[in-house]
Write an enzyme that holds these catalytic residues in place. Structure first.
Site, short mmCIF file in Angstrom:
data_model
loop_
_atom_site.label_atom_id
_atom_site.label_comp_id
_atom_site.label_asym_id
_atom_site.label_seq_id
_atom_site.Cartn_x
_atom_site.Cartn_y
_atom_site.Cartn_z
N ASN A 144 0.81 -1.24 0.00
CA ASN A 144 0.00 0.00 0.00
C ASN A 144 0.84 1.28 0.00
O ASN A 144 0.40 2.31 -0.51
CB ASN A 144 -1.04 -0.01 1.12
CG ASN A 144 -0.44 -0.08 2.49
OD1 ASN A 144 0.74 -0.43 2.63
ND2 ASN A 144 -1.21 0.22 3.50
N GLU A 243 3.92 -3.81 12.52
CA GLU A 243 2.97 -2.74 12.19
C GLU A 243 1.83 -3.43 11.46
O GLU A 243 1.96 -3.77 10.28
CB GLU A 243 3.64 -1.70 11.27
CG GLU A 243 4.83 -0.99 11.88
CD GLU A 243 4.44 0.00 12.96
OE1 GLU A 243 3.24 0.29 13.11
OE2 GLU A 243 5.35 0.47 13.67
N CYS A 277 -3.43 1.67 6.66
CA CYS A 277 -3.72 0.99 7.94
C CYS A 277 -4.37 1.93 8.95
O CYS A 277 -5.07 1.48 9.84
CB CYS A 277 -2.44 0.41 8.50
SG CYS A 277 -1.13 1.61 8.52
N GLU A 454 7.72 3.02 14.66
CA GLU A 454 8.57 3.49 13.57
C GLU A 454 8.49 5.01 13.56
O GLU A 454 7.44 5.58 13.87
CB GLU A 454 8.09 2.91 12.23
CG GLU A 454 8.33 1.41 12.17
CD GLU A 454 8.04 0.78 10.83
OE1 GLU A 454 7.14 1.26 10.11
OE2 GLU A 454 8.70 -0.22 10.49
P1 NAP Z 1 -0.12 -9.24 4.06
O1 NAP Z 1 -0.83 -10.26 3.29
O2 NAP Z 1 0.15 -9.48 5.48
O3 NAP Z 1 1.24 -8.97 3.24
C1 NAP Z 1 2.22 -8.09 3.69
C2 NAP Z 1 3.59 -8.65 3.35
O4 NAP Z 1 3.76 -9.90 3.99
C3 NAP Z 1 3.80 -8.90 1.85
O5 NAP Z 1 5.16 -8.65 1.55
C4 NAP Z 1 3.50 -10.38 1.73
O6 NAP Z 1 4.13 -10.99 0.64
C5 NAP Z 1 4.10 -10.88 3.02
N1 NAP Z 1 3.59 -12.18 3.45
C6 NAP Z 1 2.38 -12.73 3.25
N2 NAP Z 1 2.32 -13.94 3.83
C7 NAP Z 1 3.52 -14.17 4.40
C8 NAP Z 1 4.09 -15.24 5.15
N3 NAP Z 1 3.40 -16.34 5.44
N4 NAP Z 1 5.36 -15.12 5.58
C9 NAP Z 1 6.08 -14.02 5.30
N5 NAP Z 1 5.60 -12.97 4.60
C10 NAP Z 1 4.34 -13.04 4.17
O7 NAP Z 1 -0.82 -7.85 4.05
P2 NAP Z 1 -1.64 -7.17 2.90
O8 NAP Z 1 -3.03 -7.61 3.03
O9 NAP Z 1 -0.96 -7.32 1.60
O10 NAP Z 1 -1.46 -5.64 3.38
C11 NAP Z 1 -2.44 -4.95 4.01
C12 NAP Z 1 -2.35 -5.06 5.52
O11 NAP Z 1 -1.21 -4.36 5.99
C13 NAP Z 1 -3.53 -4.40 6.20
O12 NAP Z 1 -4.02 -5.20 7.24
C14 NAP Z 1 -2.95 -3.12 6.75
O13 NAP Z 1 -3.65 -2.57 7.82
C15 NAP Z 1 -1.57 -3.51 7.07
N6 NAP Z 1 -0.69 -2.34 7.10
C16 NAP Z 1 -0.26 -1.89 8.31
C17 NAP Z 1 0.54 -0.75 8.39
C18 NAP Z 1 1.02 -0.24 9.72
O14 NAP Z 1 1.94 0.55 9.73
N7 NAP Z 1 0.45 -0.65 10.84
C19 NAP Z 1 0.91 -0.08 7.21
C20 NAP Z 1 0.45 -0.57 6.00
C21 NAP Z 1 -0.34 -1.71 5.96
P3 NAP Z 1 3.36 -11.26 -0.75
O15 NAP Z 1 3.00 -9.93 -1.27
O16 NAP Z 1 4.37 -11.95 -1.57
O17 NAP Z 1 2.16 -12.08 -0.41
#
Ligand code: NAP
Length: 474
Positions: A144, A243, A277, A454
Protein backbone atom coordinates in the site's frame (compact mmCIF):
# COMPACT_ATOMS: atom_id res chain seq x y z
CA UNK A 1 15.67 -9.03 -10.45
CA UNK A 2 16.86 -9.44 -6.92
CA UNK A 3 19.87 -8.00 -5.17
CA UNK A 4 22.24 -10.01 -3.01
CA UNK A 5 25.72 -9.13 -1.77
CA UNK A 6 25.98 -5.99 -3.88
CA UNK A 7 24.95 -7.62 -7.16
CA UNK A 8 21.80 -7.84 -9.25
CA UNK A 9 20.72 -11.38 -10.14
CA UNK A 10 18.48 -12.85 -12.81
CA UNK A 11 16.77 -16.25 -12.70
CA UNK A 12 14.66 -18.46 -14.93
CA UNK A 13 11.66 -18.02 -12.69
CA UNK A 14 9.71 -14.95 -13.82
CA UNK A 15 6.69 -13.06 -12.50
CA UNK A 16 4.56 -10.50 -14.27
CA UNK A 17 3.74 -7.28 -12.48
CA UNK A 18 0.41 -5.74 -13.50
CA UNK A 19 -1.21 -2.34 -13.27
CA UNK A 20 -4.35 -2.62 -11.09
CA UNK A 21 -6.05 0.16 -13.10
CA UNK A 22 -5.78 -1.61 -16.46
CA UNK A 23 -4.48 -5.13 -15.68
CA UNK A 24 -1.77 -4.50 -18.28
CA UNK A 25 1.58 -6.12 -17.61
CA UNK A 26 4.02 -3.34 -16.72
CA UNK A 27 7.08 -5.53 -16.22
CA UNK A 28 8.27 -9.13 -16.02
CA UNK A 29 10.93 -9.73 -13.40
CA UNK A 30 13.18 -12.51 -12.18
CA UNK A 31 12.23 -13.82 -8.77
CA UNK A 32 13.81 -15.99 -6.11
CA UNK A 33 12.87 -17.97 -3.02
CA UNK A 34 14.00 -19.55 0.22
CA UNK A 35 17.42 -20.72 -1.04
CA UNK A 36 18.40 -17.25 -2.20
CA UNK A 37 17.11 -15.80 1.07
CA UNK A 38 19.57 -18.06 2.89
CA UNK A 39 22.38 -16.68 0.71
CA UNK A 40 21.19 -13.11 1.36
CA UNK A 41 21.19 -13.71 5.12
CA UNK A 42 24.76 -15.04 4.90
CA UNK A 43 25.80 -11.94 2.92
CA UNK A 44 24.16 -9.66 5.48
CA UNK A 45 25.88 -11.53 8.31
CA UNK A 46 29.28 -11.11 6.69
CA UNK A 47 28.66 -7.43 5.92
CA UNK A 48 27.54 -6.78 9.50
CA UNK A 49 31.07 -7.51 10.75
CA UNK A 50 32.39 -4.31 9.19
CA UNK A 51 29.18 -2.22 8.89
CA UNK A 52 28.67 -2.30 12.67
CA UNK A 53 32.12 -0.77 13.09
CA UNK A 54 31.46 2.22 10.81
CA UNK A 55 31.00 5.57 12.51
CA UNK A 56 27.68 7.37 12.61
CA UNK A 57 29.15 9.97 10.27
CA UNK A 58 30.06 7.32 7.71
CA UNK A 59 26.61 5.72 7.78
CA UNK A 60 25.07 9.18 7.61
CA UNK A 61 27.06 9.94 4.47
CA UNK A 62 25.75 6.79 2.72
CA UNK A 63 22.17 7.65 3.63
CA UNK A 64 22.58 11.26 2.50
CA UNK A 65 23.98 10.11 -0.80
CA UNK A 66 20.94 7.85 -1.28
CA UNK A 67 18.71 10.84 -0.50
CA UNK A 68 20.42 12.87 -3.20
CA UNK A 69 20.00 10.09 -5.75
CA UNK A 70 16.35 9.57 -4.91
CA UNK A 71 15.64 13.30 -5.04
CA UNK A 72 16.92 13.31 -8.61
CA UNK A 73 14.45 10.52 -9.47
CA UNK A 74 11.27 11.70 -7.73
CA UNK A 75 9.12 11.72 -10.88
CA UNK A 76 10.37 8.33 -12.05
CA UNK A 77 9.74 6.79 -8.63
CA UNK A 78 6.25 8.32 -8.40
CA UNK A 79 5.38 6.97 -11.84
CA UNK A 80 6.41 3.44 -10.79
CA UNK A 81 4.31 3.63 -7.62
CA UNK A 82 1.25 4.71 -9.58
CA UNK A 83 1.74 2.02 -12.18
CA UNK A 84 2.10 -0.86 -9.75
CA UNK A 85 -0.09 0.34 -6.88
CA UNK A 86 -2.68 2.49 -8.68
CA UNK A 87 -2.69 5.57 -6.43
CA UNK A 88 -3.04 9.01 -8.08
CA UNK A 89 0.27 10.42 -9.26
CA UNK A 90 0.30 13.44 -6.88
CA UNK A 91 -0.20 11.05 -3.94
CA UNK A 92 2.57 8.82 -5.28
CA UNK A 93 4.83 11.86 -5.43
CA UNK A 94 3.99 12.71 -1.83
CA UNK A 95 4.89 9.14 -0.91
CA UNK A 96 8.27 9.44 -2.63
CA UNK A 97 9.04 12.66 -0.75
CA UNK A 98 7.92 11.00 2.48
CA UNK A 99 10.11 7.98 1.75
CA UNK A 100 13.11 10.24 1.14
CA UNK A 101 12.45 12.15 4.34
CA UNK A 102 12.95 8.96 6.41
CA UNK A 103 16.40 8.50 4.88
CA UNK A 104 17.15 12.17 5.46
CA UNK A 105 16.00 12.11 9.09
CA UNK A 106 17.93 8.96 9.97
CA UNK A 107 21.04 10.23 8.18
CA UNK A 108 21.06 12.79 10.99
CA UNK A 109 20.06 10.35 13.74
CA UNK A 110 22.94 8.02 12.82
CA UNK A 111 25.24 10.61 14.42
CA UNK A 112 23.25 10.76 17.65
CA UNK A 113 23.32 7.29 19.14
CA UNK A 114 24.27 7.86 22.76
CA UNK A 115 24.88 5.58 25.69
CA UNK A 116 24.53 6.48 29.36
CA UNK A 117 26.69 6.61 32.46
CA UNK A 118 24.80 5.37 35.53
CA UNK A 119 25.44 6.32 39.14
CA UNK A 120 27.28 3.45 40.82
CA UNK A 121 26.23 1.81 44.10
CA UNK A 122 29.80 1.05 45.05
CA UNK A 123 32.61 3.58 45.40
CA UNK A 124 35.03 1.58 43.22
CA UNK A 125 32.69 0.82 40.36
CA UNK A 126 31.78 2.59 37.13
CA UNK A 127 28.55 1.71 35.36
CA UNK A 128 27.57 2.42 31.79
CA UNK A 129 25.07 1.47 29.14
CA UNK A 130 26.23 1.32 25.55
CA UNK A 131 23.99 0.94 22.51
CA UNK A 132 24.87 -1.38 19.66
CA UNK A 133 23.13 -2.47 16.46
CA UNK A 134 20.92 -5.52 16.84
CA UNK A 135 22.50 -7.35 13.88
CA UNK A 136 21.04 -8.76 10.68
CA UNK A 137 17.43 -7.64 10.22
CA UNK A 138 14.73 -9.26 8.13
CA UNK A 139 12.19 -6.76 6.77
CA UNK A 140 8.87 -7.59 5.10
CA UNK A 141 6.78 -4.79 3.59
CA UNK A 142 3.29 -4.39 2.05
CA UNK A 143 2.05 -2.96 -1.24
CA UNK A 144 0.00 0.00 0.00
CA UNK A 145 3.01 2.30 0.47
CA UNK A 146 5.53 0.37 -1.61
CA UNK A 147 8.35 2.88 -1.19
CA UNK A 148 7.89 4.61 2.14
CA UNK A 149 7.30 1.39 4.10
CA UNK A 150 10.75 0.29 2.89
CA UNK A 151 12.66 3.41 3.86
CA UNK A 152 10.77 3.70 7.18
CA UNK A 153 12.43 0.39 8.11
CA UNK A 154 15.74 0.47 6.27
CA UNK A 155 16.74 4.04 7.15
CA UNK A 156 16.77 3.51 10.95
CA UNK A 157 18.22 -0.01 10.56
CA UNK A 158 21.15 1.27 8.50
CA UNK A 159 21.61 4.32 10.72
CA UNK A 160 21.86 2.03 13.75
CA UNK A 161 24.52 -0.12 12.05
CA UNK A 162 22.35 -3.11 11.14
CA UNK A 163 22.39 -4.96 7.82
CA UNK A 164 19.16 -5.98 6.11
CA UNK A 165 17.39 -8.58 3.99
CA UNK A 166 14.18 -7.07 2.58
CA UNK A 167 11.20 -8.89 1.09
CA UNK A 168 8.70 -6.46 -0.50
CA UNK A 169 5.12 -7.35 -1.45
CA UNK A 170 4.81 -9.34 -4.67
CA UNK A 171 2.26 -6.85 -6.04
CA UNK A 172 4.71 -3.93 -5.86
CA UNK A 173 8.36 -5.02 -6.16
CA UNK A 174 9.33 -2.40 -8.77
CA UNK A 175 9.47 0.45 -6.24
CA UNK A 176 11.76 -1.72 -4.11
CA UNK A 177 14.05 -2.38 -7.07
CA UNK A 178 14.27 1.37 -7.70
CA UNK A 179 15.26 2.24 -4.15
CA UNK A 180 17.87 -0.54 -4.21
CA UNK A 181 19.28 0.92 -7.42
CA UNK A 182 19.82 4.11 -5.43
CA UNK A 183 21.48 2.22 -2.55
CA UNK A 184 23.74 0.52 -5.08
CA UNK A 185 24.64 3.79 -6.76
CA UNK A 186 25.28 5.38 -3.37
CA UNK A 187 27.99 2.74 -2.92
CA UNK A 188 26.68 0.93 0.14
CA UNK A 189 29.17 -1.84 0.92
CA UNK A 190 28.17 -5.23 -0.47
CA UNK A 191 25.83 -7.28 1.69
CA UNK A 192 24.63 -4.32 3.77
CA UNK A 193 21.26 -4.28 1.99
CA UNK A 194 19.81 -7.30 0.19
CA UNK A 195 16.55 -7.59 -1.71
CA UNK A 196 14.72 -10.90 -2.17
CA UNK A 197 11.62 -10.85 -4.36
CA UNK A 198 9.49 -13.93 -4.85
CA UNK A 199 5.99 -15.36 -4.78
CA UNK A 200 6.82 -17.90 -2.05
CA UNK A 201 6.23 -15.47 0.80
CA UNK A 202 5.87 -18.29 3.28
CA UNK A 203 9.16 -19.93 2.25
CA UNK A 204 11.06 -16.65 2.36
CA UNK A 205 9.38 -15.76 5.65
CA UNK A 206 10.36 -19.13 7.17
CA UNK A 207 14.04 -18.54 6.28
CA UNK A 208 13.95 -15.12 7.91
CA UNK A 209 12.15 -16.26 11.05
CA UNK A 210 14.03 -19.52 11.61
CA UNK A 211 17.56 -18.25 10.98
CA UNK A 212 19.62 -17.78 14.14
CA UNK A 213 21.64 -15.21 12.19
CA UNK A 214 18.65 -12.88 11.79
CA UNK A 215 18.37 -11.06 15.10
CA UNK A 216 15.39 -8.86 14.31
CA UNK A 217 12.29 -9.09 12.17
CA UNK A 218 10.38 -5.98 11.19
CA UNK A 219 7.05 -6.44 9.43
CA UNK A 220 4.25 -4.27 8.07
CA UNK A 221 1.16 -6.06 6.88
CA UNK A 222 -1.90 -7.91 8.08
CA UNK A 223 -2.45 -8.98 11.67
CA UNK A 224 -2.98 -12.55 10.46
CA UNK A 225 0.49 -12.81 8.90
CA UNK A 226 2.06 -10.74 11.68
CA UNK A 227 0.89 -13.20 14.34
CA UNK A 228 2.33 -16.10 12.37
CA UNK A 229 5.68 -14.33 12.01
CA UNK A 230 5.81 -13.61 15.76
CA UNK A 231 5.06 -17.25 16.53
CA UNK A 232 7.73 -18.41 14.06
CA UNK A 233 10.27 -15.94 15.47
CA UNK A 234 9.81 -17.19 19.01
CA UNK A 235 12.07 -20.20 18.60
CA UNK A 236 15.08 -18.01 17.88
CA UNK A 237 13.90 -15.32 20.34
CA UNK A 238 14.20 -12.50 17.80
CA UNK A 239 13.42 -8.92 18.51
CA UNK A 240 10.26 -8.12 16.49
CA UNK A 241 8.43 -4.97 15.34
CA UNK A 242 4.96 -5.46 13.96
CA UNK A 243 2.97 -2.74 12.19
CA UNK A 244 -0.32 -4.52 11.58
CA UNK A 245 -3.96 -3.90 10.69
CA UNK A 246 -6.31 -1.31 12.12
CA UNK A 247 -9.98 -0.47 12.56
CA UNK A 248 -9.99 3.26 13.22
CA UNK A 249 -13.02 4.89 14.79
CA UNK A 250 -13.74 8.47 13.65
CA UNK A 251 -15.84 10.23 16.25
CA UNK A 252 -17.75 13.43 15.47
CA UNK A 253 -19.21 15.05 18.58
CA UNK A 254 -22.19 17.41 18.52
CA UNK A 255 -19.87 20.38 19.19
CA UNK A 256 -17.53 19.59 16.27
CA UNK A 257 -16.93 21.79 13.25
CA UNK A 258 -19.00 19.63 10.90
CA UNK A 259 -17.42 20.83 7.67
CA UNK A 260 -13.94 20.21 9.06
CA UNK A 261 -15.01 16.75 10.19
CA UNK A 262 -16.40 15.95 6.73
CA UNK A 263 -13.16 17.02 5.06
CA UNK A 264 -11.24 14.90 7.55
CA UNK A 265 -13.15 11.78 6.48
CA UNK A 266 -12.45 12.60 2.84
CA UNK A 267 -8.76 12.44 3.63
CA UNK A 268 -8.61 9.64 6.17
CA UNK A 269 -11.08 7.38 4.37
CA UNK A 270 -10.63 7.90 0.66
CA UNK A 271 -6.91 8.65 0.21
CA UNK A 272 -5.12 5.64 -1.28
CA UNK A 273 -8.65 4.26 -1.96
CA UNK A 274 -8.95 3.59 1.77
CA UNK A 275 -6.01 1.18 1.67
CA UNK A 276 -4.15 2.68 4.59
CA UNK A 277 -3.72 0.99 7.94
CA UNK A 278 -4.78 4.19 9.75
CA UNK A 279 -7.78 4.70 7.43
CA UNK A 280 -11.09 5.49 9.06
CA UNK A 281 -13.15 2.30 9.33
CA UNK A 282 -16.08 3.35 11.53
CA UNK A 283 -17.51 6.87 11.41
CA UNK A 284 -19.48 7.69 14.59
CA UNK A 285 -21.65 10.82 14.39
CA UNK A 286 -23.50 12.17 17.42
CA UNK A 287 -27.23 11.55 16.91
CA UNK A 288 -28.08 15.27 17.02
CA UNK A 289 -25.84 16.13 14.05
CA UNK A 290 -25.77 12.78 12.23
CA UNK A 291 -28.22 13.76 9.50
CA UNK A 292 -26.47 17.01 8.57
CA UNK A 293 -23.04 15.34 8.76
CA UNK A 294 -24.06 12.32 6.64
CA UNK A 295 -25.70 14.51 4.01
CA UNK A 296 -22.56 16.63 3.63
CA UNK A 297 -20.32 13.57 3.63
CA UNK A 298 -22.37 11.84 0.93
CA UNK A 299 -22.33 14.99 -1.22
CA UNK A 300 -18.55 15.37 -1.00
CA UNK A 301 -17.98 11.65 -1.57
CA UNK A 302 -20.11 11.66 -4.72
CA UNK A 303 -17.87 14.42 -6.11
CA UNK A 304 -14.73 12.28 -6.02
CA UNK A 305 -13.31 11.45 -9.42
CA UNK A 306 -12.49 7.78 -9.91
CA UNK A 307 -9.89 6.78 -12.47
CA UNK A 308 -6.43 5.74 -13.51
CA UNK A 309 -3.89 7.30 -11.17
CA UNK A 310 -1.93 8.61 -14.15
CA UNK A 311 -4.91 10.66 -15.32
CA UNK A 312 -4.95 14.26 -14.13
CA UNK A 313 -7.62 15.08 -11.58
CA UNK A 314 -8.09 11.49 -10.34
CA UNK A 315 -9.01 11.43 -6.65
CA UNK A 316 -9.52 7.70 -6.17
CA UNK A 317 -7.61 4.99 -8.02
CA UNK A 318 -8.23 1.25 -8.18
CA UNK A 319 -7.96 -1.29 -5.40
CA UNK A 320 -4.87 -3.46 -5.45
CA UNK A 321 -6.44 -6.76 -6.56
CA UNK A 322 -9.60 -8.76 -7.15
CA UNK A 323 -9.62 -10.09 -3.59
CA UNK A 324 -9.92 -6.53 -2.28
CA UNK A 325 -12.65 -5.71 -4.80
CA UNK A 326 -14.63 -8.80 -3.75
CA UNK A 327 -14.26 -7.81 -0.11
CA UNK A 328 -15.89 -4.42 -0.84
CA UNK A 329 -18.83 -6.11 -2.52
CA UNK A 330 -19.24 -8.54 0.38
CA UNK A 331 -19.09 -5.82 3.05
CA UNK A 332 -21.71 -3.71 1.25
CA UNK A 333 -23.99 -6.70 0.61
CA UNK A 334 -23.77 -7.73 4.25
CA UNK A 335 -24.52 -4.18 5.45
CA UNK A 336 -27.53 -3.86 3.14
CA UNK A 337 -28.83 -7.25 4.26
CA UNK A 338 -28.68 -5.86 7.80
CA UNK A 339 -30.75 -2.77 6.88
CA UNK A 340 -28.02 -0.28 6.06
CA UNK A 341 -28.77 2.36 3.48
CA UNK A 342 -26.24 3.10 0.74
CA UNK A 343 -26.46 6.85 0.13
CA UNK A 344 -23.72 7.07 -2.46
CA UNK A 345 -21.57 4.51 -4.27
CA UNK A 346 -21.85 0.86 -3.29
CA UNK A 347 -20.86 -0.71 -6.61
CA UNK A 348 -17.95 -1.91 -8.65
CA UNK A 349 -16.98 0.94 -10.98
CA UNK A 350 -16.64 0.23 -14.65
CA UNK A 351 -13.73 2.43 -15.65
CA UNK A 352 -13.55 2.84 -19.42
CA UNK A 353 -14.98 -0.65 -19.98
CA UNK A 354 -11.72 -2.05 -18.61
CA UNK A 355 -10.86 -4.80 -16.14
CA UNK A 356 -9.34 -2.58 -13.42
CA UNK A 357 -10.24 -3.12 -9.76
CA UNK A 358 -12.33 0.00 -9.17
CA UNK A 359 -14.95 0.41 -6.46
CA UNK A 360 -17.10 3.51 -6.01
CA UNK A 361 -16.37 5.65 -2.94
CA UNK A 362 -19.27 4.67 -0.72
CA UNK A 363 -21.19 6.08 2.24
CA UNK A 364 -23.48 3.79 4.22
CA UNK A 365 -26.00 4.99 6.79
CA UNK A 366 -27.71 3.09 9.64
CA UNK A 367 -24.55 1.07 10.29
CA UNK A 368 -24.83 -1.25 13.28
CA UNK A 369 -22.47 -3.39 15.35
CA UNK A 370 -23.73 -6.69 13.92
CA UNK A 371 -22.49 -5.85 10.41
CA UNK A 372 -19.21 -7.34 9.18
CA UNK A 373 -17.90 -3.85 8.42
CA UNK A 374 -18.17 -2.97 12.13
CA UNK A 375 -15.33 -5.35 13.01
CA UNK A 376 -13.52 -6.50 9.84
CA UNK A 377 -10.85 -4.14 8.47
CA UNK A 378 -12.24 -2.69 5.22
CA UNK A 379 -9.07 -1.51 3.48
CA UNK A 380 -11.18 0.13 0.80
CA UNK A 381 -13.33 3.21 0.06
CA UNK A 382 -16.40 2.49 2.20
CA UNK A 383 -17.45 4.81 5.03
CA UNK A 384 -20.13 3.32 7.31
CA UNK A 385 -21.83 5.91 9.54
CA UNK A 386 -22.92 4.80 13.04
CA UNK A 387 -24.60 7.07 15.60
CA UNK A 388 -24.07 7.55 19.34
CA UNK A 389 -25.59 9.61 22.14
CA UNK A 390 -23.06 10.01 24.95
CA UNK A 391 -19.35 10.30 25.58
CA UNK A 392 -19.37 7.23 27.79
CA UNK A 393 -21.13 5.17 25.13
CA UNK A 394 -18.76 6.21 22.35
CA UNK A 395 -15.61 5.45 24.30
CA UNK A 396 -16.86 1.92 24.85
CA UNK A 397 -17.91 1.47 21.22
CA UNK A 398 -14.71 2.94 19.79
CA UNK A 399 -12.56 0.68 21.97
CA UNK A 400 -14.64 -2.39 21.17
CA UNK A 401 -12.15 -3.79 18.66
CA UNK A 402 -9.17 -6.10 18.78
CA UNK A 403 -7.22 -3.47 16.87
CA UNK A 404 -5.54 -0.40 18.40
CA UNK A 405 -3.76 1.56 15.69
CA UNK A 406 -5.40 4.95 15.04
CA UNK A 407 -8.48 6.83 16.28
CA UNK A 408 -9.90 10.23 15.37
CA UNK A 409 -12.06 12.59 17.37
CA UNK A 410 -13.69 15.89 16.36
CA UNK A 411 -14.77 18.31 19.08
CA UNK A 412 -14.28 21.97 19.99
CA UNK A 413 -14.29 21.13 23.68
CA UNK A 414 -10.70 20.97 24.92
CA UNK A 415 -11.57 18.99 28.04
CA UNK A 416 -13.43 16.42 25.98
CA UNK A 417 -10.52 16.18 23.53
CA UNK A 418 -8.15 15.51 26.42
CA UNK A 419 -10.47 12.89 27.90
CA UNK A 420 -10.62 11.16 24.53
CA UNK A 421 -6.83 11.27 24.26
CA UNK A 422 -6.64 9.33 27.54
CA UNK A 423 -9.58 6.97 27.05
CA UNK A 424 -9.14 5.80 23.47
CA UNK A 425 -7.06 2.61 23.35
CA UNK A 426 -5.07 3.32 20.20
CA UNK A 427 -1.41 4.07 19.46
CA UNK A 428 -2.15 7.16 17.35
CA UNK A 429 -4.86 9.72 18.11
CA UNK A 430 -5.90 12.57 15.82
CA UNK A 431 -7.93 15.28 17.55
CA UNK A 432 -9.49 17.44 14.84
CA UNK A 433 -6.60 16.08 12.76
CA UNK A 434 -7.17 13.46 10.05
CA UNK A 435 -3.45 13.06 9.30
CA UNK A 436 -1.61 12.38 12.57
CA UNK A 437 1.59 11.21 10.90
CA UNK A 438 4.86 13.05 11.10
CA UNK A 439 8.40 11.80 10.82
CA UNK A 440 9.51 12.71 14.35
CA UNK A 441 6.55 10.94 16.01
CA UNK A 442 6.21 7.28 17.00
CA UNK A 443 4.00 5.42 14.53
CA UNK A 444 2.55 2.10 15.66
CA UNK A 445 -0.32 0.34 17.29
CA UNK A 446 -1.30 -1.44 20.46
CA UNK A 447 -3.43 -4.57 21.00
CA UNK A 448 -3.57 -6.66 17.80
CA UNK A 449 -2.33 -3.74 15.70
CA UNK A 450 1.16 -4.72 16.69
CA UNK A 451 4.18 -3.81 18.75
CA UNK A 452 7.13 -1.49 18.33
CA UNK A 453 7.28 1.97 16.76
CA UNK A 454 8.57 3.49 13.57
CA UNK A 455 9.60 7.11 13.13
CA UNK A 456 11.77 9.61 15.01
CA UNK A 457 14.10 8.60 17.82
CA UNK A 458 11.61 5.85 18.76
CA UNK A 459 12.14 4.07 15.44
CA UNK A 460 15.91 4.03 15.90
CA UNK A 461 15.70 2.30 19.28
CA UNK A 462 14.04 -0.70 17.60
CA UNK A 463 17.35 -1.48 15.86
CA UNK A 464 19.58 -1.03 18.89
CA UNK A 465 20.41 -3.25 21.83
CA UNK A 466 21.42 -1.88 25.21
CA UNK A 467 24.48 -3.43 26.77
CA UNK A 468 25.22 -2.82 30.44
CA UNK A 469 28.86 -2.64 31.50
CA UNK A 470 30.01 -2.71 35.12
CA UNK A 471 33.69 -1.94 35.79
CA UNK A 472 35.42 -2.61 39.08
CA UNK A 473 38.33 -0.22 39.42
CA UNK A 474 40.93 -2.32 41.23
P1 NAP B 1 -0.12 -9.24 4.06
O1 NAP B 1 -0.83 -10.26 3.29
O2 NAP B 1 0.15 -9.48 5.48
O3 NAP B 1 1.24 -8.97 3.24
C1 NAP B 1 2.22 -8.09 3.69
C2 NAP B 1 3.59 -8.65 3.35
O4 NAP B 1 3.76 -9.90 3.99
C3 NAP B 1 3.80 -8.90 1.85
O5 NAP B 1 5.16 -8.65 1.55
C4 NAP B 1 3.50 -10.38 1.73
O6 NAP B 1 4.13 -10.99 0.64
C5 NAP B 1 4.10 -10.88 3.02
N1 NAP B 1 3.59 -12.18 3.45
C6 NAP B 1 2.38 -12.73 3.25
N2 NAP B 1 2.32 -13.94 3.83
C7 NAP B 1 3.52 -14.17 4.40
C8 NAP B 1 4.09 -15.24 5.15
N3 NAP B 1 3.40 -16.34 5.44
N4 NAP B 1 5.36 -15.12 5.58
C9 NAP B 1 6.08 -14.02 5.30
N5 NAP B 1 5.60 -12.97 4.60
C10 NAP B 1 4.34 -13.04 4.17
O7 NAP B 1 -0.82 -7.85 4.05
P2 NAP B 1 -1.64 -7.17 2.90
O8 NAP B 1 -3.03 -7.61 3.03
O9 NAP B 1 -0.96 -7.32 1.60
O10 NAP B 1 -1.46 -5.64 3.38
C11 NAP B 1 -2.44 -4.95 4.01
C12 NAP B 1 -2.35 -5.06 5.52
O11 NAP B 1 -1.21 -4.36 5.99
C13 NAP B 1 -3.53 -4.40 6.20
O12 NAP B 1 -4.02 -5.20 7.24
C14 NAP B 1 -2.95 -3.12 6.75
O13 NAP B 1 -3.65 -2.57 7.82
C15 NAP B 1 -1.57 -3.51 7.07
N6 NAP B 1 -0.69 -2.34 7.10
C16 NAP B 1 -0.26 -1.89 8.31
C17 NAP B 1 0.54 -0.75 8.39
C18 NAP B 1 1.02 -0.24 9.72
O14 NAP B 1 1.94 0.55 9.73
N7 NAP B 1 0.45 -0.65 10.84
C19 NAP B 1 0.91 -0.08 7.21
C20 NAP B 1 0.45 -0.57 6.00
C21 NAP B 1 -0.34 -1.71 5.96
P3 NAP B 1 3.36 -11.26 -0.75
O15 NAP B 1 3.00 -9.93 -1.27
O16 NAP B 1 4.37 -11.95 -1.57
O17 NAP B 1 2.16 -12.08 -0.41
Amino acid sequence: MYYINGEWHESDQKEQITNPATLEVIDTISVCGAEETKVAIAAAKEAFKSWKKTTGDQRSAYLSKTVKLMKARVDELAQIITLENGKPLPDAKREVLGAISYLDWYAEEAKRIYGEVLPASHKDKSLMVIKQPVGVCGAITPWNFPLSMITRKLAPALAAGCTVVLKPAMETPLSAIKVFECFHEAGLPKGVVNLVIGPDAEGIGKELTSSTDVRKLTFTGSTFVGKKLVRDSADTMKKVSMELGGHAPYIVFEDADIDLAVEGVMLSKFKNSGQTCISTNRVYAHKSIAEEFAEKLAKRTAELKIGDGLEEGTDVGPLINKKSLDKMKEQVEDAVKNNAKVVTGGNVYDYEDGDGYFFEPTVILNATDDMVIASEETFGPIAPVFTFESEEEIVEKANNTLYGLAAYCYTKNLGRGLRMMKELEFGIIGINDPAPIVIQAPFGGIKESGMGKEGGKFGLEEYLEEKFVSIYEN
